[in-house]
Enzyme design. Structure first.
Site, PDB file in Angstrom:
ATOM      1  N   SER A 280       0.874  -1.177   0.000  1.00 27.16           N
ATOM      2  CA  SER A 280       0.000   0.000   0.000  1.00 27.16           C
ATOM      3  C   SER A 280       0.902   1.215   0.000  1.00 27.16           C
ATOM      4  O   SER A 280       2.061   1.140   0.453  1.00 27.16           O
ATOM      5  CB  SER A 280      -0.852   0.002   1.267  1.00 27.16           C
ATOM      6  OG  SER A 280      -1.450   1.266   1.467  1.00 27.16           O
TER       7      SER A 280
ATOM      8  N   TYR B 262      -1.503  -1.033  10.386  1.00 22.96           N
ATOM      9  CA  TYR B 262      -1.683  -1.390   8.973  1.00 22.96           C
ATOM     10  C   TYR B 262      -0.459  -0.901   8.192  1.00 22.96           C
ATOM     11  O   TYR B 262       0.152  -1.647   7.433  1.00 22.96           O
ATOM     12  CB  TYR B 262      -2.965  -0.752   8.430  1.00 22.96           C
ATOM     13  CG  TYR B 262      -3.162  -0.917   6.940  1.00 22.96           C
ATOM     14  CD1 TYR B 262      -3.655  -2.114   6.421  1.00 22.96           C
ATOM     15  CD2 TYR B 262      -2.853   0.109   6.045  1.00 22.96           C
ATOM     16  CE1 TYR B 262      -3.837  -2.278   5.057  1.00 22.96           C
ATOM     17  CE2 TYR B 262      -3.036  -0.039   4.677  1.00 22.96           C
ATOM     18  CZ  TYR B 262      -3.529  -1.242   4.192  1.00 22.96           C
ATOM     19  OH  TYR B 262      -3.698  -1.398   2.828  1.00 22.96           O
TER      20      TYR B 262
HETATM   21  N1  LIG Z   1      -8.728  -0.185  -1.022  1.00 25.09           N
HETATM   22  C1  LIG Z   1      -7.663   0.536  -0.867  1.00 25.09           C
HETATM   23  O1  LIG Z   1      -7.730   1.789  -0.849  1.00 25.09           O
HETATM   24  C2  LIG Z   1      -6.307  -0.131  -0.762  1.00 25.09           C
HETATM   25  C3  LIG Z   1      -5.170   0.688  -0.875  1.00 25.09           C
HETATM   26  C4  LIG Z   1      -3.910   0.093  -0.776  1.00 25.09           C
HETATM   27  C5  LIG Z   1      -3.797  -1.270  -0.598  1.00 25.09           C
HETATM   28  N2  LIG Z   1      -4.931  -2.042  -0.479  1.00 25.09           N
HETATM   29  C6  LIG Z   1      -4.741  -3.484  -0.273  1.00 25.09           C
HETATM   30  O2  LIG Z   1      -5.424  -4.176  -1.299  1.00 25.09           O
HETATM   31  C7  LIG Z   1      -5.712  -5.499  -0.833  1.00 25.09           C
HETATM   32  C8  LIG Z   1      -7.155  -5.814  -1.145  1.00 25.09           C
HETATM   33  O3  LIG Z   1      -7.988  -5.018  -0.313  1.00 25.09           O
HETATM   34  P1  LIG Z   1      -9.346  -4.340  -0.810  1.00 25.09           P
HETATM   35  O4  LIG Z   1      -9.137  -2.875  -0.849  1.00 25.09           O
HETATM   36  O5  LIG Z   1      -9.865  -5.032  -2.019  1.00 25.09           O
HETATM   37  O6  LIG Z   1     -10.261  -4.611   0.467  1.00 25.09           O
HETATM   38  P2  LIG Z   1     -11.545  -5.549   0.628  1.00 25.09           P
HETATM   39  O7  LIG Z   1     -12.615  -5.111  -0.293  1.00 25.09           O
HETATM   40  O8  LIG Z   1     -11.816  -5.555   2.091  1.00 25.09           O
HETATM   41  O9  LIG Z   1     -11.023  -6.984   0.129  1.00 25.09           O
HETATM   42  C9  LIG Z   1     -10.180  -7.771   0.922  1.00 25.09           C
HETATM   43  C10 LIG Z   1     -10.001  -9.115   0.244  1.00 25.09           C
HETATM   44  O10 LIG Z   1      -9.165  -9.941   1.050  1.00 25.09           O
HETATM   45  C11 LIG Z   1      -9.884 -11.140   1.391  1.00 25.09           C
HETATM   46  N3  LIG Z   1      -9.535 -11.512   2.755  1.00 25.09           N
HETATM   47  C12 LIG Z   1      -9.552 -10.730   3.861  1.00 25.09           C
HETATM   48  N4  LIG Z   1      -9.182 -11.425   4.935  1.00 25.09           N
HETATM   49  C13 LIG Z   1      -8.924 -12.687   4.515  1.00 25.09           C
HETATM   50  C14 LIG Z   1      -8.499 -13.871   5.161  1.00 25.09           C
HETATM   51  N5  LIG Z   1      -8.251 -13.890   6.478  1.00 25.09           N
HETATM   52  N6  LIG Z   1      -8.329 -14.987   4.415  1.00 25.09           N
HETATM   53  C15 LIG Z   1      -8.584 -14.980   3.087  1.00 25.09           C
HETATM   54  N7  LIG Z   1      -8.961 -13.875   2.412  1.00 25.09           N
HETATM   55  C16 LIG Z   1      -9.137 -12.743   3.119  1.00 25.09           C
HETATM   56  C17 LIG Z   1     -11.360 -10.741   1.296  1.00 25.09           C
HETATM   57  O11 LIG Z   1     -12.214 -11.863   1.073  1.00 25.09           O
HETATM   58  P3  LIG Z   1     -13.089 -12.507   2.291  1.00 25.09           P
HETATM   59  O12 LIG Z   1     -13.614 -11.387   3.115  1.00 25.09           O
HETATM   60  O13 LIG Z   1     -14.139 -13.297   1.572  1.00 25.09           O
HETATM   61  O14 LIG Z   1     -12.136 -13.390   3.030  1.00 25.09           O
HETATM   62  C18 LIG Z   1     -11.320  -9.834   0.061  1.00 25.09           C
HETATM   63  O15 LIG Z   1     -11.264 -10.597  -1.111  1.00 25.09           O
HETATM   64  C19 LIG Z   1      -5.399  -5.513   0.667  1.00 25.09           C
HETATM   65  O16 LIG Z   1      -4.145  -6.125   0.876  1.00 25.09           O
HETATM   66  C20 LIG Z   1      -5.334  -4.032   1.010  1.00 25.09           C
HETATM   67  O17 LIG Z   1      -4.520  -3.787   2.124  1.00 25.09           O
HETATM   68  C21 LIG Z   1      -6.183  -1.502  -0.559  1.00 25.09           C
END
Ligand SMILES: NC(=O)c1ccc[n+]([C@@H]2O[C@H](COP(=O)([O-])OP(=O)(O)OC[C@H]3O[C@@H](n4cnc5c(N)ncnc54)[C@H](OP(=O)(O)O)[C@@H]3O)[C@@H](O)[C@H]2O)c1
Length: 232
Positions: free
Chosen positions: A114, A127
Site C-alpha cells: 500500500s 496497517y
Molecule cells: N482499497 C484501498 O484503498 C487499498 C489501498 C492500498 C492497498 N490495499 C490493499 O489491497 C488489498 C485488497 O484489499 P481491498 O481494498 O480489495 O479490500 P476488501 O474489499 O476488504 O477486500 C479484501 C479481500 O481480502 C480477502 N480476505 C480478507 N481477509 C482474509 C483472510 N483472512 N483470508 C482470506 N482472504 C481474506 C477478502 O475476502 P473474504 O472477506 O471473503 O475473506 C477480500 O477478497 C489488501 O491487501 C489491502 O490492504 C487496498
C-alpha cells in the site's frame, strides 16, 4: 484482477473466506478454496489443490489484507498481531510455499502492499507498519529470487474504491479520510495496472501514478509530511 487475468488466458485458483463472493469472482473454470489464509492448513491446501488441478504455478498474488483504524497507543495487542498475521505473515508464508513452483516456471510473485507501506499513515498505524514490513520483505524476496528468474513485484496502491474501509477493524477514521473516498480510483483501473505490471515483469507498481511524487516528497521532507499528516 481475477476477471482481467481470466480474460487474458490465466487459469485461476482463488482463496477467500466468503464462498459466495468467491464464486462471483471465480468464473466457471476457476479453482476456489474457501478459507482463511491466516491458517497454515488453508495456505497448504491452496497450494496442494492448485498443483492437483493445474500442475504448476506461474503467478502468486498476495492480495488478502485489511485495515485497522486505531490510534497507535490504543490498539489492542491482539489486533496488532492479527493485522500482521494477515497482511504480513500469511503473505510471506504463501510465498515460501509457492517459491519452488515459481522457480520451475520462472514466474511472478506479487505482493499487494500500500502507499501506507511507504508513507506511515497515523490513522492506520499498524496497517502501515504491516505493509512496510511486506514492502521490505518484497525487496529481499526479489534479490533472492532473481537468480532463479522469478520476478517479484511490489504493488503500492493509493485509495481504491473497494470494501476496505467497511471491512477494517477499529474506530471511525478522521472525516477527511472518509471523504477522501471520493478521490479513490476504480478497482478496474487498479487491477489493470497490476496485471499490466505482471505482463511487463515490473519490479514495482504505484497506482495511481500520482503516488510516486508523494513517496519521493516524503523521502526528501519526512518532517514536513509528518506535520501535515498530524493535522488531518
Ligand atoms: N482499497 C484501498 O484503498 C487499498 C489501498 C492500498 C492497498 N490495499 C490493499 O489491497 C488489498 C485488497 O484489499 P481491498 O481494498 O480489495 O479490500 P476488501 O474489499 O476488504 O477486500 C479484501 C479481500 O481480502 C480477502 N480476505 C480478507 N481477509 C482474509 C483472510 N483472512 N483470508 C482470506 N482472504 C481474506 C477478502 O475476502 P473474504 O472477506 O471473503 O475473506 C477480500 O477478497 C489488501 O491487501 C489491502 O490492504 C487496498
Amino acid at each position: 484482477m481475477a476477471a482481467i487475468l481470466r480474460e487474458r488466458g490465466a487459469l485461476l485458483s482463488l482463496v477467500a473466506r466468503n464462498e459466495s463472493r468467491l464464486r462471483e469472482a471465480a468464473g466457471a473454470d476457476a479453482l476456489m478454496v474457501a478459507g482463511d489464509v491466516t491458517q497454515a492448513a488453508v495456505r497448504a491446501d491452496v497450494i496442494r489443490q492448485t498443483i492437483g488441478r493445474w500442475g504448476r504455478i506461474d503467478i502468486l498474488i498476495n492480495n488478502a489484507g485489511r485495515g485497522s483504524y486505531y490510534s497507535v497507543f490504543n490498539t489492542p495487542p491482539d489486533e496488532t498481531r492479527a493485522v500482521f498475521e494477515l497482511n504480513f505473515f500469511a503473505a510471506v508464508e504463501m510465498a515460501q510455499l509457492a517459491a519452488p513452483w515459481l522457480r520451475e516456471t520462472r514466474g511472478t510473485l506479487v505482493n499487494i502492499s500500500s502507499i501506507a507501506g511507504q508513507i506511515p499513515l497515523p490513522w492506520l498505524p499498524y496497517y502501515s507498519a504491516s505493509k512496510a514490513a511486506l514492502a521490505s520483505i518484497t525487496s529481499s524476496q526479489r534479490i533472492e529470487m532473481r537468480r532463479g528468474g522469478v520476478n517479484v513485484m511490489g504493488v503500492f496502491p493509493g485509495y481504491v474504491d473497494t470494501g476496505f474501509q467497511a471491512h477494517a477493524a477499529g474506530e471511525r477514521p478522521p472525516d477527511r479520510v472518509v471523504q477522501g473516498k471520493r478521490l479513490a480510483v476504480s478497482t478496474a483501473d487498479c487491477a489493470e495496472a497490476i496485471v499490466n505490471g505482471i505482463e511487463r515483469r515490473k519490479r514495482v507498481v504505484v497506482t495511481p501514478g500520482m503516488g510516486w511524487p508523494l513517496v519521493i516528497f516524503h523521502r526528501l521532507f519526512p518532517g514536513f509530511v509528518e506535520s501535515r499528516l498530524g493535522a488531518v
